[in-house]
Design a protein around this motif. Structure first.
Motif, mmCIF file in Angstrom:
data_model
loop_
_atom_site.group_PDB
_atom_site.id
_atom_site.type_symbol
_atom_site.label_atom_id
_atom_site.label_comp_id
_atom_site.label_asym_id
_atom_site.label_seq_id
_atom_site.Cartn_x
_atom_site.Cartn_y
_atom_site.Cartn_z
ATOM 1 N N ARG A 157 0.745 -1.298 -0.024
ATOM 2 C CA ARG A 157 -0.010 0.178 -0.115
ATOM 3 C C ARG A 157 0.948 1.207 -0.110
ATOM 4 N N ALA A 158 1.906 1.401 0.857
ATOM 5 C CA ALA A 158 2.829 2.274 0.954
ATOM 6 C C ALA A 158 3.312 2.635 -0.620
ATOM 7 N N VAL A 159 3.888 1.715 -1.219
ATOM 8 C CA VAL A 159 4.297 1.782 -2.363
ATOM 9 C C VAL A 159 3.436 2.152 -3.655
ATOM 10 N N CYS A 160 2.347 1.728 -3.304
ATOM 11 C CA CYS A 160 1.031 2.437 -4.338
ATOM 12 C C CYS A 160 0.905 3.998 -4.047
ATOM 13 N N ASP A 161 0.757 4.333 -2.868
ATOM 14 C CA ASP A 161 0.751 5.558 -2.183
ATOM 15 C C ASP A 161 1.803 6.598 -2.766
ATOM 16 N N GLN A 162 3.012 6.148 -2.691
ATOM 17 C CA GLN A 162 4.294 6.907 -3.244
ATOM 18 C C GLN A 162 4.027 7.142 -4.887
ATOM 19 N N ASN A 163 3.569 6.094 -5.372
ATOM 20 C CA ASN A 163 3.637 6.198 -7.001
ATOM 21 C C ASN A 163 2.129 6.522 -7.449
ATOM 22 N N ASP A 164 1.165 6.850 -6.990
ATOM 23 C CA ASP A 164 -0.119 7.218 -7.506
ATOM 24 C C ASP A 164 -0.707 5.870 -8.100
ATOM 25 N N LEU A 165 -0.635 4.683 -7.481
ATOM 26 C CA LEU A 165 -1.451 3.457 -7.992
ATOM 27 C C LEU A 165 -2.511 3.059 -7.103
ATOM 28 N N VAL A 166 -3.461 2.541 -7.726
ATOM 29 C CA VAL A 166 -4.586 1.822 -7.205
ATOM 30 C C VAL A 166 -4.207 0.455 -6.642
ATOM 31 N N GLY A 189 -10.486 -3.246 4.702
ATOM 32 C CA GLY A 189 -11.173 -2.075 3.884
ATOM 33 C C GLY A 189 -10.392 -0.533 4.009
ATOM 34 N N LYS A 190 -9.601 -0.538 4.915
ATOM 35 C CA LYS A 190 -8.837 0.717 5.085
ATOM 36 C C LYS A 190 -7.418 0.829 4.094
ATOM 37 N N VAL A 191 -7.009 -0.625 3.694
ATOM 38 C CA VAL A 191 -6.012 -0.544 2.658
ATOM 39 C C VAL A 191 -6.117 -0.681 1.332
ATOM 40 N N PHE A 192 -7.244 -1.122 0.942
ATOM 41 C CA PHE A 192 -7.574 -1.272 -0.403
ATOM 42 C C PHE A 192 -8.410 -0.220 -0.983
ATOM 43 N N ASP A 193 -8.214 -0.049 -2.195
ATOM 44 C CA ASP A 193 -8.923 0.995 -2.994
ATOM 45 C C ASP A 193 -10.428 0.233 -3.175
ATOM 46 N N SER A 194 -10.264 -0.911 -3.770
ATOM 47 C CA SER A 194 -11.413 -1.795 -4.236
ATOM 48 C C SER A 194 -11.273 -3.170 -3.688
ATOM 49 N N ILE A 195 -12.156 -3.945 -3.377
ATOM 50 C CA ILE A 195 -12.311 -5.418 -2.839
ATOM 51 C C ILE A 195 -13.372 -6.224 -3.624
ATOM 52 N N SER A 196 -12.788 -7.272 -4.046
ATOM 53 C CA SER A 196 -14.269 -8.259 -4.700
ATOM 54 C C SER A 196 -14.015 -9.468 -3.737
ATOM 55 N N ILE A 197 -15.326 -9.656 -3.156
ATOM 56 C CA ILE A 197 -15.419 -10.920 -2.649
ATOM 57 C C ILE A 197 -16.434 -11.865 -3.051
ATOM 58 N N CYS A 198 -16.104 -13.247 -3.021
ATOM 59 C CA CYS A 198 -17.195 -14.161 -3.548
ATOM 60 C C CYS A 198 -18.055 -14.797 -2.610
ATOM 61 N N LEU A 199 -19.327 -14.719 -2.910
ATOM 62 C CA LEU A 199 -20.301 -15.330 -1.809
ATOM 63 C C LEU A 199 -20.593 -16.789 -2.233
ATOM 64 N N SER A 200 -20.270 -17.332 -3.320
ATOM 65 C CA SER A 200 -20.614 -18.480 -3.949
ATOM 66 C C SER A 200 -19.566 -19.725 -3.732
ATOM 67 N N LYS A 201 -18.558 -19.296 -2.946
ATOM 68 C CA LYS A 201 -17.666 -20.253 -2.905
ATOM 69 C C LYS A 201 -17.808 -20.911 -1.420
ATOM 70 N N GLY A 202 -16.930 -20.708 -0.660
ATOM 71 C CA GLY A 202 -16.934 -21.244 0.758
ATOM 72 C C GLY A 202 -18.249 -20.735 1.534
#
Length: 338
Positions: A157-166, A189-202
């Motif tokens: 996350r720190a590298v992303c912040d330093q380089n304007d990456l999502v 949720g605090k670290v990622f800009d977006s998160i995908s979670i699956c409901l149809s696996k476990g």
């Protein structure tokens, strides 16, 4: 007795989940008035401490929507070479977003901050793609269900912040990691800009994944979902399953992990098995002897009523889930060790 370990996607709704589904109030989700879809989206966003969420048909769709929103044509996505978004989503990064990839060689699919920093295109280099997004996968499917050290995620996350990456998370099996590490959804949720979670696996839902992010990002993603043909109407029947799963079927994922370790112990006694990946969650990957092909071994297992999938040269994968019981495990042991 059929023992189906091809994936945790083969789960079927429990009776209680079915009851929740059929009693759900519904509306038209494209018009934004399905109350159960809205409740699921609000619940999941709050769970992760993020602004908004979007209920979609699959994890491929939620991942691809995130990439489409976060990138532009000619940019790149930095990820591990075995990432699901690269290997198993039909070339969607290129097809949907006209973006390229920077493929890294991580530790069982887990990349580190130094690798990410080294992969970023030099600013102003007209010969290179424009680095725009980093994607992590947790747990890592091709890595045998391994999960990240959260300190490494924060370093990335720190590298992303330093380089304007999502920073995006393919968290198809994120809850499998959380029940092992004790970390919380809010931390992610605090670290990622977006998160995908699956409901149809476990989690055992029949259909569905969630994309989480900012309100602005989710508004854009909803538009692209429509463009992809992903708008649906009375989706509340499916969303009700997601609400039930988040309320009742997270903690029991630990049982799947116990089952996976027991399966690994069975295969350690098989002479044709040369190696077994470390079992961290609910995925078991075995390597059979070089003179045995993975498809051949899967066919042999199927003849014994055990279903698995090939997962590379001489590799076979098994995934435990809530429809795999102690009785199935006992029967599996009998069939393989007789």
């Amino acid at each position: 007795m059929l023992i189906d370990l091809r994936s945790d996607t083969v789960t079927r709704p429990t009776k209680a989940m079915q009851e929740a589904m059929w009693s759900a109030p519904v509306g038209d989700d494209v018009m934004g008035d399905d109350p159960t879809v809205n409740a699921l989206q609000e619940k999941s966003a709050a769970l992760f401490g993020m602004e908004a969420a979007l209920f979609c048909a699959s994890g491929t769709m939620t991942n691809q929507l995130a990439i489409r929103v976060h990138t532009q044509p000619g940019s790149d996505v930095i990820c591990d070479k075995n990432s699901h978004i690269y290997l198993y989503e039909g070339g969607g990064i290129m097809l949907n977003s006209f973006s390229s990839v920077k493929l890294l060689d991580g530790d069982r699919g887990r990349i580190n901050a130094e690798q990410v920093a080294d992969a970023i295109s030099p600013e102003g280099d007209i010969h290179a793609t424009i680095s725009r997004m980093v994607s992590l996968e947790n747990t890592m499917n091709k890595g045998g269900g391994c999960y990240y050290d959260f300190e490494e995620i924060k370093a990335i996350r720190a590298v992303c912040d330093q380089n304007d990456l999502v920073l995006h998370l393919d968290g198809a099996r994120l809850f499998n990691a959380l029940v092992e590490t004790g970390e919380t959804p809010q931390q992610f949720g605090k670290v990622f800009d977006s998160i995908s979670i699956c409901l149809s696996k476990g989690l055992g839902c029949p259909v569905g994944s969630l994309l989480l992010g900012t309100k602005e990002m989710i508004t854009k993603a909803k538009r692209f979902r429509k463009v992809m043909g992903g708008g649906w109407r009375q989706a509340g029947f499916l969303a009700a399953a997601g609400i039930y799963a988040l309320d009742h079927q997270v903690d029991r994922l630990k049982e799947d992990h116990v089952g996976a370790r027991a399966i690994a112990e069975i295969f350690r006694q098989k002479p044709e098995v040369e190696d077994i990946y470390p079992v961290d969650t609910n995925i078991v990957i075995i390597r059979v002897a070089s003179h045995i092909s993975a498809p051949e071994y899967v066919r042999t297992l199927a003849e014994s009523g055990i279903q698995a999938v090939t997962f590379g040269k001489n590799l076979v994968r098994f995934v435990t889930h809530h429809d795999f019981s102690d009785d199935h495990l006992t029967e599996m042991r009998k069939r393989l060790l007789r």
